[in-house]
Enzyme design. Structure first.
Site, mmCIF file in Angstrom:
data_model
loop_
_atom_site.group_PDB
_atom_site.id
_atom_site.type_symbol
_atom_site.label_atom_id
_atom_site.label_comp_id
_atom_site.label_asym_id
_atom_site.label_seq_id
_atom_site.Cartn_x
_atom_site.Cartn_y
_atom_site.Cartn_z
ATOM 1 N N ARG A 182 0.903 -1.158 0.142
ATOM 2 C CA ARG A 182 0.090 -0.056 -0.024
ATOM 3 C C ARG A 182 0.886 1.229 0.019
ATOM 4 N NH1 ARG A 182 -3.426 -3.311 4.013
ATOM 5 N NH2 ARG A 182 -1.518 -3.438 5.017
ATOM 6 N N ARG B 204 11.540 -0.334 7.899
ATOM 7 C CA ARG B 204 12.245 -0.476 9.317
ATOM 8 C C ARG B 204 13.772 -0.636 9.222
ATOM 9 N NH1 ARG B 204 8.061 0.504 11.107
ATOM 10 N NH2 ARG B 204 6.504 -0.445 12.407
ATOM 11 N N GLU C 58 16.447 2.105 17.058
ATOM 12 C CA GLU C 58 16.019 3.511 17.671
ATOM 13 C C GLU C 58 15.820 3.429 18.909
ATOM 14 O OE1 GLU C 58 12.283 3.720 15.307
ATOM 15 O OE2 GLU C 58 13.380 3.466 13.192
ATOM 16 N N HIS D 185 11.940 8.664 12.782
ATOM 17 C CA HIS D 185 10.875 7.950 12.505
ATOM 18 C C HIS D 185 9.560 8.748 12.559
ATOM 19 C CE1 HIS D 185 9.277 3.625 12.890
ATOM 20 N NE2 HIS D 185 8.451 4.349 12.414
HETATM 21 C C1 8YV Z 1 4.210 4.184 14.031
HETATM 22 C C2 8YV Z 1 5.250 2.955 12.286
HETATM 23 O O1 8YV Z 1 3.032 5.006 13.934
HETATM 24 O O2 8YV Z 1 3.036 2.450 11.432
HETATM 25 C C3 8YV Z 1 4.103 1.930 11.528
HETATM 26 O O3 8YV Z 1 4.397 0.834 11.390
HETATM 27 O O4 8YV Z 1 6.416 2.645 12.206
HETATM 28 C C4 8YV Z 1 4.597 4.284 12.410
HETATM 29 O O5 8YV Z 1 3.675 4.792 11.661
HETATM 30 C C5 8YV Z 1 4.897 4.730 15.165
HETATM 31 O O6 8YV Z 1 6.096 3.989 15.247
HETATM 32 C C6 8YV Z 1 4.097 4.698 16.462
HETATM 33 O O7 8YV Z 1 4.229 3.461 16.997
#
Ligand code: 8YV
Length: 309
Positions: A151, A229, A258, A276
């Site tokens: 997506r 990631r 992180e 992030h």
């Molecule tokens: C998280 C993210 O919202 O959606 C994900 O997988 O990595 C981010 O959008 C953020 O890390 C809060 O947990």
């Protein structure tokens, strides 16, 4: 009242909203861990996020757990297999963040290629009157390789139309009906790409997918952008490639450990480092909160989550 274990704080608005409707044990508050054992029998739902995750040991500690409801699209930090083994469904917040994450990925491509952050530092440091910046790289008309045409990857590809780019993608399998060229070999795609954007899920299946060989194939003029990631990239190999000039530049929103960012990256001029923030806009974070609440309500009222992983 349903007893909910919340593993980490989200926004004040969210925390208050959840606590107004349910009995919430907030695990980050002092003394909560000790309370966990006495409440363990009563906890029915875990509320967590992509960041806080939920491991098998915690799932094990909660004998009456019925669902795990998570904020964020990625669920690599949640032990989904352990949950499934107990028949516990897990929900995430897909789709509502596609545009913001894709916008940020494109922003990183442009920033790295046109040296915008570097130019900003240059002006602020008062260097403009006495020097020149090295030339940047053209963005329009270039070759964009997308790792993970899901997506978010689709939303990145859509944005490239406005820049007259050629697009190819690498997935485990071709996406049926996709107008973009499929590359079964990531190394071949990296060799072809000017910009390589990572938009695939994290977790074991993609760990260190971007290896030293892939970085070398992208090469000294190539730019890597990661909004997925940190685990997808062999981070020490990335640092080495940048230090040795074997890779042109990198725009990173995510890291292996992180919030730790390797010192070598902080010292390099040709990387853009973000903390992030892919989904971090008012609009998207609100939509994510609403989708989490919608999942929770649907589960409590009808016994089914809306967006299960
Ligand atoms: C998280 C993210 O919202 O959606 C994900 O997988 O990595 C981010 O959008 C953020 O890390 C809060 O947990």
């Amino acid at each position: 009242m349903t007893c909910i274990l919340q593993l980490g704080p989200l926004t004040e608005r969210f925390n208050r909203g959840l606590a107004a409707e349910h009995e919430v044990l907030a695990l980050w508050e002092p003394g909560a861990d000790a309370l966990l054992d006495s409440h363990a029998q009563r906890i029915e739902i875990v509320v967590t996020s992509a960041r806080f995750g939920c491991n098998a040991a915690l799932i094990e500690r909660l004998p009456n757990l019925r669902a795990i409801v998570s904020f964020g699209v990625g669920y690599d930090a949640i032990d989904v297999a352990a949950a499934r083994a107990r028949g516990i469904p897990v929900s995430n917040t897909p789709d509502v963040l596609n545009d913001c994450v894709a916008d940020l990925a494109f922003g990183l491509v442009i920033d790295c290629a046109r040296k915008m952050s570097r130019a900003d530092r240059f002006v602020r440091a008062g260097e403009w009157p006495s020097g020149g910046l090295p030339l940047g790289t053209r963005v329009s008309g270039k070759r964009l390789g997308i790792v993970g045409l899901g997506r978010i990857g689709e939303a990145v590809a859509k944005r490239s139309n406005g820049f007259d780019m050629q697009v190819r993608y690498h997935n485990r399998r071709p996406v049926e009906g996709s107008p973009y060229g499929y590359e079964a070999s990531l190394i071949e795609m990296a060799r072809w790409s000017d910009f390589l954007v990572l938009a695939c899920p994290g977790g074991d299946a993609t760990r260190h997918l971007v290896s030293r060989e892939v970085l070398d194939a992208l090469g000294p003029k190539g730019i890597l952008v990661n909004v997925s990631r940190g685990s997808v990239v062999d981070e020490p190999a990335l640092v080495e490639a940048l230090l040795e000039g074997r890779l042109g530049g990198a725009g990173l929103d995510v890291y292996a450990h992180e919030p730790k960012v390797p010192q070598a990256l902080l010292d390099l001029p040709n990387v853009v480092l973000l903390p992030h923030i892919g989904s971090a806009t008012e609009e998207t974070r609100l939509a994510m909160e609403e989708l989490l609440f919608a999942n929770l309500r649907a589960f409590l009222e009808c016994g089914e989550l809306l967006t299960t992983v």
